[in-house]
Design a protein around this motif. Structure first.
Motif, PDB file in Angstrom:
ATOM      1  N   VAL A   1       0.393  -0.996   0.232  1.00 41.06           N
ATOM      2  CA  VAL A   1       0.250  -0.295   0.062  1.00 41.06           C
ATOM      3  C   VAL A   1       0.903   1.123  -0.154  1.00 41.06           C
ATOM      4  O   VAL A   1       2.136   0.863   0.724  1.00 41.06           O
ATOM      5  N   SER A   2       0.463   2.932  -0.627  1.00 42.14           N
ATOM      6  CA  SER A   2       1.303   3.766   0.077  1.00 42.14           C
ATOM      7  C   SER A   2       0.271   4.431   1.090  1.00 42.14           C
ATOM      8  O   SER A   2      -1.009   4.530   1.318  1.00 42.14           O
ATOM      9  N   SER A   3       1.459   5.365   1.481  1.00 41.56           N
ATOM     10  CA  SER A   3       0.802   6.379   2.348  1.00 41.56           C
ATOM     11  C   SER A   3       0.127   7.731   1.720  1.00 41.56           C
ATOM     12  O   SER A   3      -0.114   7.458   0.775  1.00 41.56           O
ATOM     13  N   CYS A   4      -0.572   7.702   2.285  1.00 44.74           N
ATOM     14  CA  CYS A   4      -1.949   8.963   1.300  1.00 44.74           C
ATOM     15  C   CYS A   4      -3.030   8.106   1.123  1.00 44.74           C
ATOM     16  O   CYS A   4      -3.907   9.387   0.251  1.00 44.74           O
ATOM     17  N   GLU A   5      -3.436   7.254   1.474  1.00 45.68           N
ATOM     18  CA  GLU A   5      -4.669   6.680   1.031  1.00 45.68           C
ATOM     19  C   GLU A   5      -5.096   5.899   2.099  1.00 45.68           C
ATOM     20  O   GLU A   5      -4.640   5.602   2.647  1.00 45.68           O
ATOM     21  N   THR A   6      -6.596   5.474   2.141  1.00 43.85           N
ATOM     22  CA  THR A   6      -8.023   4.777   2.441  1.00 43.85           C
ATOM     23  C   THR A   6      -7.498   3.310   2.239  1.00 43.85           C
ATOM     24  O   THR A   6      -7.788   3.444   0.950  1.00 43.85           O
ATOM     25  N   ILE A   7      -7.536   2.377   2.691  1.00 45.14           N
ATOM     26  CA  ILE A   7      -7.523   0.986   2.674  1.00 45.14           C
ATOM     27  C   ILE A   7      -8.622   0.413   3.322  1.00 45.14           C
ATOM     28  O   ILE A   7      -8.417   0.213   4.834  1.00 45.14           O
ATOM     29  N   PRO A   8      -9.952  -0.278   2.692  1.00 42.43           N
ATOM     30  CA  PRO A   8     -10.546  -1.104   3.784  1.00 42.43           C
ATOM     31  C   PRO A   8     -10.147  -2.511   4.051  1.00 42.43           C
ATOM     32  O   PRO A   8      -8.849  -3.111   3.331  1.00 42.43           O
ATOM     33  N   LEU A   9     -10.441  -2.813   5.104  1.00 41.98           N
ATOM     34  CA  LEU A   9      -9.384  -3.896   5.507  1.00 41.98           C
ATOM     35  C   LEU A   9      -9.953  -4.714   6.717  1.00 41.98           C
ATOM     36  O   LEU A   9     -10.739  -3.944   7.608  1.00 41.98           O
ATOM     37  N   PRO A  10     -10.490  -5.397   6.716  1.00 45.71           N
ATOM     38  CA  PRO A  10     -11.532  -6.441   7.975  1.00 45.71           C
ATOM     39  C   PRO A  10     -11.115  -6.653   8.710  1.00 45.71           C
ATOM     40  O   PRO A  10      -9.742  -6.152   9.356  1.00 45.71           O
ATOM     41  N   GLU A  11     -11.477  -7.229   9.996  1.00 45.41           N
ATOM     42  CA  GLU A  11     -11.166  -6.659  11.458  1.00 45.41           C
ATOM     43  C   GLU A  11     -10.474  -7.746  11.803  1.00 45.41           C
ATOM     44  O   GLU A  11     -10.279  -8.650  11.500  1.00 45.41           O
ATOM     45  N   GLY A  12      -9.064  -7.200  12.469  1.00 46.71           N
ATOM     46  CA  GLY A  12      -7.789  -8.335  12.931  1.00 46.71           C
ATOM     47  C   GLY A  12      -6.894  -7.350  13.249  1.00 46.71           C
ATOM     48  O   GLY A  12      -6.527  -5.947  13.163  1.00 46.71           O
ATOM     49  N   ARG A  13      -5.302  -7.870  13.695  1.00 48.11           N
ATOM     50  CA  ARG A  13      -4.239  -7.182  14.114  1.00 48.11           C
ATOM     51  C   ARG A  13      -3.614  -7.400  12.834  1.00 48.11           C
ATOM     52  O   ARG A  13      -3.625  -8.642  12.042  1.00 48.11           O
ATOM     53  N   TYR A  14      -3.189  -6.411  12.517  1.00 48.07           N
ATOM     54  CA  TYR A  14      -1.773  -6.470  11.478  1.00 48.07           C
ATOM     55  C   TYR A  14      -0.599  -6.277  11.608  1.00 48.07           C
ATOM     56  O   TYR A  14      -0.438  -5.014  12.227  1.00 48.07           O
ATOM     57  N   THR A  15       0.109  -6.703  10.952  1.00 51.85           N
ATOM     58  CA  THR A  15       1.576  -5.831  10.822  1.00 51.85           C
ATOM     59  C   THR A  15       1.832  -4.573  10.084  1.00 51.85           C
ATOM     60  O   THR A  15       2.202  -5.255   8.651  1.00 51.85           O
ATOM     61  N   ILE A  16       3.033  -3.203  10.160  1.00 47.84           N
ATOM     62  CA  ILE A  16       2.907  -2.494   9.305  1.00 47.84           C
ATOM     63  C   ILE A  16       4.202  -2.285   8.545  1.00 47.84           C
ATOM     64  O   ILE A  16       4.840  -2.255  10.064  1.00 47.84           O
ATOM     65  N   THR A  17       4.115  -2.451   8.042  1.00 48.41           N
ATOM     66  CA  THR A  17       6.367  -2.321   7.627  1.00 48.41           C
ATOM     67  C   THR A  17       6.331  -1.301   6.807  1.00 48.41           C
ATOM     68  O   THR A  17       6.021  -1.139   5.852  1.00 48.41           O
ATOM     69  N   GLU A  18       7.651   0.118   7.316  1.00 49.89           N
ATOM     70  CA  GLU A  18       7.512   1.034   5.684  1.00 49.89           C
ATOM     71  C   GLU A  18       9.082   0.117   5.383  1.00 49.89           C
ATOM     72  O   GLU A  18       9.531  -0.329   5.761  1.00 49.89           O
ATOM     73  N   LEU A  19       8.582   0.435   3.560  1.00 50.46           N
ATOM     74  CA  LEU A  19       9.443  -0.180   3.070  1.00 50.46           C
ATOM     75  C   LEU A  19      10.366   1.590   3.255  1.00 50.46           C
ATOM     76  O   LEU A  19      10.017   1.959   1.972  1.00 50.46           O
ATOM     77  N   VAL A  20      11.522   1.587   3.610  1.00 54.17           N
ATOM     78  CA  VAL A  20      12.412   2.629   3.524  1.00 54.17           C
ATOM     79  C   VAL A  20      13.152   2.981   2.525  1.00 54.17           C
ATOM     80  O   VAL A  20      13.721   2.373   2.400  1.00 54.17           O
ATOM     81  N   PRO A  21      12.776   4.078   1.492  1.00 58.36           N
ATOM     82  CA  PRO A  21      13.238   4.058   0.181  1.00 58.36           C
ATOM     83  C   PRO A  21      14.862   4.762   0.795  1.00 58.36           C
ATOM     84  O   PRO A  21      15.016   5.247   1.421  1.00 58.36           O
ATOM     85  N   PRO A  22      15.231   4.710  -0.790  1.00 59.46           N
ATOM     86  CA  PRO A  22      17.142   4.517  -0.192  1.00 59.46           C
ATOM     87  C   PRO A  22      17.052   6.709   0.008  1.00 59.46           C
ATOM     88  O   PRO A  22      16.355   7.912  -0.824  1.00 59.46           O
ATOM     89  N   GLY A  23      17.446   7.017   1.331  1.00 65.75           N
ATOM     90  CA  GLY A  23      18.077   8.761   1.291  1.00 65.75           C
ATOM     91  C   GLY A  23      17.001   9.377   2.819  1.00 65.75           C
ATOM     92  O   GLY A  23      17.282  10.233   2.571  1.00 65.75           O
ATOM     93  N   TRP A  24      16.546   8.108   3.308  1.00 63.81           N
ATOM     94  CA  TRP A  24      15.698   8.337   4.315  1.00 63.81           C
ATOM     95  C   TRP A  24      16.030   7.205   5.038  1.00 63.81           C
ATOM     96  O   TRP A  24      16.659   6.088   5.212  1.00 63.81           O
ATOM     97  N   ILE A  25      15.447   8.345   6.586  1.00 61.16           N
ATOM     98  CA  ILE A  25      16.298   7.149   7.822  1.00 61.16           C
ATOM     99  C   ILE A  25      14.968   7.276   8.897  1.00 61.16           C
ATOM    100  O   ILE A  25      13.712   8.571   8.919  1.00 61.16           O
ATOM    101  N   ALA A  26      14.191   5.873   8.984  1.00 59.05           N
ATOM    102  CA  ALA A  26      12.899   5.545   9.792  1.00 59.05           C
ATOM    103  C   ALA A  26      13.650   6.005  11.094  1.00 59.05           C
ATOM    104  O   ALA A  26      14.280   5.702  11.978  1.00 59.05           O
ATOM    105  N   CYS A  27      12.309   7.012  11.303  1.00 59.23           N
ATOM    106  CA  CYS A  27      12.617   7.499  12.837  1.00 59.23           C
ATOM    107  C   CYS A  27      11.591   7.438  14.141  1.00 59.23           C
ATOM    108  O   CYS A  27      11.255   7.333  14.922  1.00 59.23           O
ATOM    109  N   SER A  28      10.863   6.323  13.592  1.00 63.46           N
ATOM    110  CA  SER A  28       9.555   5.424  13.884  1.00 63.46           C
ATOM    111  C   SER A  28       9.806   3.854  14.529  1.00 63.46           C
ATOM    112  O   SER A  28      10.837   3.655  13.648  1.00 63.46           O
ATOM    113  N   ASP A  29       9.256   3.275  15.221  1.00 64.39           N
ATOM    114  CA  ASP A  29       8.934   1.515  15.191  1.00 64.39           C
ATOM    115  C   ASP A  29       8.846   0.894  13.864  1.00 64.39           C
ATOM    116  O   ASP A  29       8.004   1.360  13.114  1.00 64.39           O
TER     117      ASP A  29
END
Length: 372
Positions: free
Chosen positions: A293-321
């Motif tokens: 998926v992409s940031s800046c869009e809303t997606i429907p999901l069934p109820e449940g627990r999900y793991t969200i993984t940021e695919l950090v592009p070159p030139g960026w640093i992830a500052c959140s878990d």
């Protein structure tokens, strides 16, 4: 009334918000009006560019007693002093049509109308018969004949009805809970005569003046109603089943991922801009099924627990878990905020807004503070 409540929480550098979201019903081709009441109004939710909104006449009563978890709000007409009517009557003068609704409780008016658009000599009506209140009639007036159905709603259980009329075959049908229970029967050759009265749910329009004028008395149906549809064609059995099943299933939740320009403390703070360009993320459900998926869009999901993984592009640093787990709840929008910064110098907080504009291609100024 459904309140939109936003709950902010900083969890290991990730900020998320949860807010109740109105449910979107099935919108079939030809839907002229759809009234779900999820926003505590009788406004049309079909997206039809015509004005298919309704108005209350009498005391508006909303309820969270609904046919199933796929619907959040119904209307309660059991006091027999109110109903809703369409603002624009001409939208509903169609040759073929389908009328769908959920109802709960025994009708209490002598000639109560679940739905109507008629002067008695034109249009159509769906009403009970005065004797015993155990019959439902679907009537196309002026030669259209009554298509009757025996009912017993004393158990106060929600039931779904669809009435269809096809002008090409001149046939009327009634479906109850997704099953054809009456018809086919001839309607009126050429379809219903156009009526100057407006479409009303729970009563009949009493005169030809614009808008809904309550007739009251025995014409009030006195039941609960939900998930109301007017469609300008005779729908198929498969489509009837779509309308029947939609409110019964658990509603989906939805997810929106934001990426913001962080000073790398992992906290979304005033002055830290949302990055407007889309960034890639991977969303994985409890069974390991992944979707990109992409940031800046809303997606429907069934109820449940999900793991969200940021695919950090070159030139960026992830500052959140990263990754981060979140629970998607039915009928709610979950917003997740990931903090990032470009590699190199970390700007002063006061210049983050300008940097956000620069990254969006809108220009800006960056002042360096420290190096990562």
């Amino acid at each position: 009334m459904l309140q939109k409540t936003i709950i902010w929480a900083a969890v290991a550098g990730v900020v998320f918000a949860v807010a109740p979201a109105a449910q979107a019903g099935v919108i079939l081709p030809g839907t002229v009006g759809y009234w779900s009441f999820e926003d505590n109004t009788p406004n049309d939710q079909s997206g039809n560019p015509g004005n298919a909104n309704c108005v209350w006449v009498g005391t508006a009563v909303y309820s969270n007693d609904t046919p199933g978890p796929g619907s959040l709000v119904s209307i309660d007409l059991r006091a027999r002093n109110a109903a809703i009517g369409a603002v624009n009557e001409q939208l509903f003068d169609t040759a073929s049509h389908s009328i769908a609704f959920w109802t709960k409780g025994p009708p209490t008016g002598d000639w109560g109308n679940w739905a109507s658009k008629t002067t008695e000599t034109d249009g159509w009506m769906i009403r009970q018969h005065a004797s015993g209140r155990t019959s439902m009639y679907y009537d196309i007036r002026s030669g259209g004949n009554d298509l009757g159905l025996g009912i017993d709603h004393s158990d106060n259980v929600w039931r779904h009805y669809v009435m269809t009329y096809d002008v090409g075959t001149n046939r009327k049908l009634i479906y109850e809970n997704g099953v054809q229970v009456a018809g086919p029967q001839n309607g009126r050759a050429g379809g219903p005569l156009d009526s100057a009265r407006t479409l009303v749910w729970g009563d009949r329009d009493s005169n030809d003046a614009p808008g809904y004028q309550a007739s009251g008395g025995g014409n009030y149906i006195g039941t609960m109603l939900d998930e109301l549809y007017f469609i300008d064609r005779a729908i198929t059995l498969d489509e009837v089943l779509q309308l029947y099943n939609d409110p019964l299933g658990a509603p989906e939740g939805s997810l929106h991922i934001f990426k913001f320009l962080d000073d790398c403390d992992g906290v979304f703070e005033p002055g830290e801009p949302i990055l407007p360009q889309p960034f890639p993320f991977r969303v994985t459900d409890a069974q390991g099924v992944e979707q990109l998926v992409s940031s800046c869009e809303t997606i429907p999901l069934p109820e449940g627990r999900y793991t969200i993984t940021e695919l950090v592009p070159p030139g960026w640093i992830a500052c959140s878990d990263n990754p981060f787990q979140v629970d998607i709840l039915p009928g709610q929008l979950t917003e997740v905020f990931f903090g990032n910064m470009p590699k190199g110098d970390i700007p002063e907080p006061v210049t983050l807004g300008a940097l956000g504009l620069a990254l969006a291609g809108l220009g800006g100024y960056v002042r360096r503070r420290r190096r990562f």
